[in-house]
Write an enzyme that holds these catalytic residues in place. Structure first.
Site, PDB file in Angstrom:
ATOM      1  N   GLY A 171     -20.232 -37.096   4.869  1.00 27.67           N
ATOM      2  CA  GLY A 171     -19.837 -35.818   4.280  1.00 27.67           C
ATOM      3  C   GLY A 171     -18.407 -35.848   3.764  1.00 27.67           C
ATOM      4  N   ASP A 172     -17.506 -36.389   4.560  1.00 35.63           N
ATOM      5  CA  ASP A 172     -16.107 -36.501   4.131  1.00 35.63           C
ATOM      6  C   ASP A 172     -15.976 -37.439   2.938  1.00 35.63           C
ATOM      7  OD1 ASP A 172     -14.343 -35.067   6.230  1.00 35.63           O
ATOM      8  OD2 ASP A 172     -15.748 -36.201   7.447  1.00 35.63           O
TER       9      ASP A 172
END
Length: 401
Positions: A171-172
């Protein structure tokens, strides 16, 4: 210097705020291609990424990768004097990267509106859990939450078990990629207008954007995509298959032509004409039987033997690599995807190479992340802002830097 010798983003100055993953990874990507990335850390608090993950001799092994090519300075943004110094830096910069909870920069009197008055061309890349607007904007949001609410975790894993995570902080990473793309787009647009703008990236939106057709699947066809393990429903063969030496290979041979080549590789060309497997739809309907037949074949040989045969026949396939497999692979070596960078303490430090590969002006890793907070204070504050030695000492005494 010839133009080909210059890195593509040379002359672009980036101020990197924030910690851990999404913001700093954006800075790393820009730095790989020549941007001068100035990482700003608090003078009284160490960035947790410095000791994040595995360590060797007390040194975090992620930090040199995430912070490569960056200059390190210290500055206390929580006090007015530090905020005024930051504004001086903004006047001489092109991009600000920050990944604080929305409202933090505003509380520090460092909103985009304030900073764009100082430098109308400034671009502010803002990454947060839910973006700068909307009812959730004030919520804390880590990558794991973005993966969950972006839909990725719901479809990851096996149907008889709870949702699972991907083995990295995807996600990051996705948010950082979008923040980088947005920053480059804003730089390009600035050439036309002369004005900067905000690049607003939300973790959950970065994940959601790669979720293929899950929304029309639901709204138009009434189908909710579920966890399916290693298969894609209706797509066969596309799975992992055990081999004689106790490992697995992954294979994708669902196209008609590729399946014919797989049938030949297996020594059973008649499978391609069998009504149960002759078409894409038929293979999807008879997936379990087909996967069983393929695995009965792969189990008769080692992974390397099976992959050699499949490669000769042009069937997409590969070993499921561990880190050990990666470092031994000749393709990684040929493409310089593992590079050694001189580390001041650990010596030769292996890290991922640069992606993408540019044919004429490729990126470069000049140095790993600085082991000393504020290593470049003199260079930036004296060289860029023309501060005197006396002023630097005074700022240090007051813990401004």
């Amino acid at each position: 210097m010839k133009s080909e010798d210059r890195l593509p983003l040379e002359g672009i100055r980036v101020l990197e705020l924030g910690t851990l993953l999404a913001g700093p990874f954006t800075g790393r990507l820009l730095g790989d291609f020549g941007a001068e990335v100035v990482k700003i850390e608090a003078p009284d608090k160490e960035d947790p990424m410095r000791i994040w993950g595995k360590q060797k001799d007390g040194h975090g092994l992620w930090w040199p990768i995430q912070s490569r090519n960056k200059k390190s300075i210290t500055l206390n943004l929580r006090v007015e004097e530090g905020q005024e110094i930051f504004k001086e830096l903004v006047e001489k910069s092109d991009i600000i990267i920050e990944n604080f909870r929305p409202g933090t920069m505003e509380r520090w009197n460092l909103s985009y509106e304030v900073l764009s008055e100082i430098n109308p061309g400034i671009i502010m890349a803002r990454t947060s859990g839910f973006g700068q607007t909307g009812p959730y904007k004030g919520r804390a949001g880590f990558g794991s939450v973005g993966e969950a609410m972006g839909g990725l975790r719901y479809v990851t894993g096996f149907p008889d078990r709870p949702p699972t995570r991907v083995g990295i902080s995807i996600g990051d990473t996705l948010a950082a990629l979008y923040a980088t793309i947005g920053s480059l787009i804003a730089l390009q647009e600035r050439q036309r207008s002369g004005k900067g703008q905000v690049v607003d990236t939300a973790l959950y939106e970065a994940v959601f954007s790669v979720m293929e057709s899950v929304i029309p699947d639901y709204l138009l066809a009434g189908h909710v995509r579920e966890r399916t393990g290693n298969i894609l429903p209706g797509i066969a063969p596309s799975n992992i298959y055990a081999t004689k030496d106790g490992t697995y290979i992954v294979m994708g041979a669902n196209a008609d032509g590729v399946f014919r080549r797989l049938a030949e590789a297996m020594g059973t060309p008649e499978l391609a004409a069998d009504s149960k497997f002759a078409t894409h739809a038929a293979r999807g309907q008879n997936m379990k039987e087909l996967d069983f037949r393929i695995e009965q074949w792969t189990k008769t040989m080692s992974a390397s033997e099976a992959l050699e045969i499949l490669a000769e026949k042009g069937v997409p396939s590969g070993l499921i690599y561990s880190a050990k497999d990666i470092v031994q692979d000749p393709q990684y070596k040929a493409r310089e995807m593992i590079i050694d960078v001189d580390h001041p303490v650990l010596g030769k430090f292996p890290m991922p190479g640069i992606v993408p590969k540019l044919g004429r002006t490729p990126g470069k890793v000049k140095h790993p992340g600085s082991e000393v907070r504020g290593k470049h204070n003199q260079e930036i504050y004296k060289g860029l802002l023309d501060y005197s030695e006396e002023k630097l000492h005074e700022l240090m005494k007051k813990t401004i830097i």
